[in-house]
Design a protein around this motif. Structure first.
Motif, short mmCIF file in Angstrom:
data_model
loop_
_atom_site.label_atom_id
_atom_site.label_comp_id
_atom_site.label_asym_id
_atom_site.label_seq_id
_atom_site.Cartn_x
_atom_site.Cartn_y
_atom_site.Cartn_z
N GLY A 35 0.71 -9.34 -21.50
CA GLY A 35 0.02 -8.64 -20.44
C GLY A 35 0.72 -8.74 -19.10
O GLY A 35 0.31 -8.14 -18.13
N ALA A 36 1.78 -9.52 -19.01
CA ALA A 36 2.46 -9.73 -17.74
C ALA A 36 3.43 -8.59 -17.45
O ALA A 36 4.42 -8.44 -18.12
N GLY A 37 3.10 -7.76 -16.42
CA GLY A 37 3.99 -6.67 -16.06
C GLY A 37 4.86 -7.00 -14.87
O GLY A 37 5.87 -6.37 -14.65
N ALA A 38 4.43 -7.99 -14.08
CA ALA A 38 5.19 -8.39 -12.90
C ALA A 38 4.95 -9.87 -12.64
O ALA A 38 3.94 -10.43 -13.05
N PHE A 39 5.89 -10.49 -11.96
CA PHE A 39 5.74 -11.90 -11.63
C PHE A 39 6.40 -12.17 -10.28
O PHE A 39 7.28 -11.43 -9.84
N THR A 40 5.95 -13.23 -9.64
CA THR A 40 6.51 -13.66 -8.36
C THR A 40 7.44 -14.83 -8.58
O THR A 40 7.09 -15.79 -9.27
N THR A 41 8.62 -14.75 -8.01
CA THR A 41 9.57 -15.86 -8.11
C THR A 41 10.22 -16.08 -6.74
O THR A 41 9.94 -15.33 -5.79
N ILE A 42 11.06 -17.08 -6.63
CA ILE A 42 11.73 -17.34 -5.35
C ILE A 42 13.08 -16.63 -5.34
O ILE A 42 13.72 -16.46 -6.37
N LYS A 43 13.51 -16.23 -4.15
CA LYS A 43 14.74 -15.46 -4.02
C LYS A 43 16.00 -16.32 -4.13
O LYS A 43 17.04 -15.86 -4.59
N GLU A 44 15.90 -17.56 -3.67
CA GLU A 44 17.09 -18.40 -3.58
C GLU A 44 16.72 -19.87 -3.67
O GLU A 44 15.53 -20.23 -3.66
N ARG A 45 17.71 -20.71 -3.75
CA ARG A 45 17.49 -22.15 -3.80
C ARG A 45 16.98 -22.65 -2.46
O ARG A 45 17.50 -22.30 -1.40
N VAL A 46 15.94 -23.50 -2.51
CA VAL A 46 15.37 -24.07 -1.29
C VAL A 46 15.14 -25.57 -1.51
O VAL A 46 15.05 -26.03 -2.66
N SER A 47 15.01 -26.33 -0.43
CA SER A 47 14.78 -27.76 -0.54
C SER A 47 13.82 -28.24 0.54
O SER A 47 13.64 -27.59 1.58
#
Length: 251
Positions: free
Chosen positions: A52-64
């Motif tokens: 059922g997952a059509g979209a998801f949120t992720t991070i753009k780049e490495r962060v700390s």
């Protein structure tokens, strides 16, 4: 000949030995069947929810994010990943072998793993994973590096420390929404190819391929990928501009 009473008959010792092991065997089989059924149910639930997952949120780049807690230094490093292989590649890049602990967790859809790396069980990897779930971010891995400062934090302190730095790290991370692509195709006459390609360009369609060998005179098949939530709008736009009832299909 005197009759023997039931109470005077002695049951052989091997009978009780047999009954004991028989009950133990039945118990083990029953437990194994329950575990197997539970595992199958879990797999069905995971596979059905992922469809059922059509979209998801992720991070753009490495962060700390870095924080000192009772003289121990905690450094949380988060990065986008696509699968287990990329997760372990990320881990090998950021872990510090000189640190006291390199604890981590990752989430890719319904798949996740975590590791306490020497901390008491459930005090590091699990809080990191819980923080990832709370953030709503997917396809991400967080590695929390700890340099021990000499003061023990206790079980509750460790849970708050690992979960807290993970939450702060992800809260400050730039995110983006990634939409899944739907493979589509359409049979179109040669004279309408120009109109079709104009519409595909306006919808920013990817992976466009054309096949003239369709077995139908004057007909070409064009395949492409479109964002799952724009597939119907694209089909309607193409049909409206071509003024014909074209045949669309989804893979």
């Amino acid at each position: 000949m005197p009759l023997l009473s039931i109470s005077s008959i002695t049951t052989p010792s091997y009978y009780y030995h047999y009954q004991y092991h028989y009950r133990r065997l039945n118990h083990r089989i029953s437990a194994s069947l329950v575990a197997l059924v539970g595992a199958k149910r879990a797999m069905v639930t995971a596979s059905s929810s992922s469809k059922g997952a059509g979209a998801f949120t992720t991070i753009k780049e490495r962060v700390s994010f870095e924080k000192e807690i009772k003289k121990s230094k905690f450094i949380a490093i988060a990065g986008p990943i696509s699968d287990e292989q990329s997760a372990f590649s990320f881990l090998s890049q950021v872990r510090d072998p000189r640190a006291t602990h390199n604890c981590w967790a990752y989430k890719v859809g319904d798949q996740y793993r975590s590791n306490d790396d020497g901390e008491p069980s459930g005090t590091a990897g699990k809080p990191i994973h819980s923080a990832i779930l709370s953030s709503g971010i997917d396809r991400v891995m967080v590695v929390v590096i700890r340099y021990f400062g000499g003061i023990k934090l206790g079980t509750g302190g460790l849970v708050r420390a690992y979960g807290g730095v993970t939450s702060e790290c992800l809260r400050n991370a730039p995110t983006c929404v990634v939409k899944s692509k739907v493979p589509m195709g359409v049979e179109v006459p040669f004279d309408l190819l120009g109109i079709l390609y104009h519409q595909l360009q306006s919808f920013q369609i990817e992976d466009i391929k054309q096949d003239y060998d369709t077995g139908k005179d004057g007909i070409s098949t064009v395949t492409f990928k479109v964002d799952f939530d724009r597939a119907e709008k694209l089909e309607e736009a193409v049909k409206a501009n071509c003024s014909r009832d074209l045949v669309f299909y989804k893979h």
